[in-house]
Design a protein around this motif. Structure first.
Motif, PDB file in Angstrom:
ATOM      1  N   GLY A   1     -29.179 -55.538 -37.390  1.00  0.00           N
ATOM      2  CA  GLY A   1     -30.349 -55.951 -36.386  1.00  0.00           C
ATOM      3  C   GLY A   1     -31.610 -55.997 -37.278  1.00  0.00           C
ATOM      4  N   ASP A   2     -31.652 -55.124 -38.354  1.00  0.00           N
ATOM      5  CA  ASP A   2     -32.798 -55.130 -39.043  1.00  0.00           C
ATOM      6  C   ASP A   2     -33.337 -56.320 -39.862  1.00  0.00           C
ATOM      7  OD1 ASP A   2     -33.236 -52.211 -38.531  1.00  0.00           O
ATOM      8  OD2 ASP A   2     -32.603 -51.457 -40.659  1.00  0.00           O
ATOM      9  N   PRO A   3     -34.524 -56.727 -39.790  1.00  0.00           N
ATOM     10  CA  PRO A   3     -34.926 -57.763 -40.703  1.00  0.00           C
ATOM     11  C   PRO A   3     -34.899 -57.523 -42.149  1.00  0.00           C
ATOM     12  CG  PRO A   3     -36.949 -57.031 -39.690  1.00  0.00           C
ATOM     13  CD  PRO A   3     -35.781 -55.922 -39.123  1.00  0.00           C
ATOM     14  N   VAL A   4     -34.288 -58.091 -42.876  1.00  0.00           N
ATOM     15  CA  VAL A   4     -34.160 -58.026 -44.289  1.00  0.00           C
ATOM     16  C   VAL A   4     -34.648 -59.382 -45.137  1.00  0.00           C
ATOM     17  CG1 VAL A   4     -32.111 -56.356 -44.257  1.00  0.00           C
ATOM     18  CG2 VAL A   4     -31.709 -58.822 -44.450  1.00  0.00           C
ATOM     19  N   GLN A   5     -34.743 -58.917 -46.513  1.00  0.00           N
ATOM     20  CA  GLN A   5     -35.300 -60.210 -47.415  1.00  0.00           C
ATOM     21  C   GLN A   5     -33.907 -60.434 -48.210  1.00  0.00           C
ATOM     22  OE1 GLN A   5     -37.914 -61.958 -48.088  1.00  0.00           O
ATOM     23  NE2 GLN A   5     -38.669 -61.160 -46.293  1.00  0.00           N
ATOM     24  N   LEU A   6     -33.798 -61.776 -48.248  1.00  0.00           N
ATOM     25  CA  LEU A   6     -32.276 -62.164 -48.615  1.00  0.00           C
ATOM     26  C   LEU A   6     -32.765 -62.778 -50.055  1.00  0.00           C
ATOM     27  CD1 LEU A   6     -29.177 -62.326 -48.227  1.00  0.00           C
ATOM     28  CD2 LEU A   6     -29.606 -64.740 -47.157  1.00  0.00           C
ATOM     29  N   VAL A   7     -32.085 -62.274 -51.267  1.00  0.00           N
ATOM     30  CA  VAL A   7     -32.710 -62.462 -52.424  1.00  0.00           C
ATOM     31  C   VAL A   7     -31.651 -63.209 -53.296  1.00  0.00           C
ATOM     32  CG1 VAL A   7     -33.882 -61.556 -54.518  1.00  0.00           C
ATOM     33  CG2 VAL A   7     -34.357 -60.413 -52.313  1.00  0.00           C
TER      34      VAL A   7
END
Length: 182
Positions: free
Chosen positions: A126-132
């Motif tokens: 559920g954590d927001p993450v940066q997809l790189v």
């Protein structure tokens, strides 16, 4: 047949790229599966062997050198073609001494995380993450939401904010997940 034609056939027959292809010009999955079974010393469906046969719907570009077969880890082996950049994971039937469960009923998250984690997760479900993603001097990022807990170097499922598709990436740090492409 002319000498030139015969020489060309002999040249192609000795070429590793030609020998690794099937009739349609893609990587020969039957030969690749045979190499995996031989490397694991366990047949398909047997403890320590692949859960099932390789899916012949896969259309992999032929690897110019022999495909690398990584040692079993986290309930699967990885088959890699470094020069082209493709990699597939083959789930394994649980054998005595394997760390993660990988059988036909439980192939999901067991492939991406150890059954007994030793460090706390950097990313929680559920954590927001940066997809790189990026290569050769450029980087593309987008926002995503973690679909499961993840540890440094582990693989987790994420769902990009602008897409309704689940993707799998590697945890780089507390807020970043790297993918080969998206």
């Amino acid at each position: 047949m002319t000498r030139k034609g015969l020489a060309l056939i002999l040249l192609l027959a000795g070429s590793p790229a030609y020998a690794a292809t099937d009739a349609s010009g893609f990587e020969d999955l039957t030969k690749l599966e045979g190499r995996v079974v031989g490397a694991l010393d366990a047949d398909v469906g047997k403890p320590g062997g692949p859960v099932t046969h390789l899916d012949h719907r896969l259309k992999l570009q032929p690897c110019p050198q022999p495909v690398a077969i990584d040692p079993p880890a986290l309930g699967a082996v990885a088959l890699r073609c470094e020069s082209i950049g493709w990699r597939i994971r083959v789930p394994l039937v649980k054998a005595p001494g394997m760390n993660a469960v990988a059988n036909s009923a439980a192939v999901g998250p067991a492939l991406y995380q150890s059954a007994q984690p030793t460090t706390p997760p950097l990313i929680k479900r559920g954590d927001p993450v940066q997809l790189v993603s990026g290569d050769n001097g450029f980087t593309v990022t987008t926002s995503a939401v973690a679909q499961e807990d993840g540890r440094l170097g582990g693989r987790i499922r994420v769902k990009a904010s602008d897409r309704n598709q689940i993707m799998i990436g590697m945890v780089e740090d507390g807020g970043s997940v790297r993918m080969s492409s998206f």
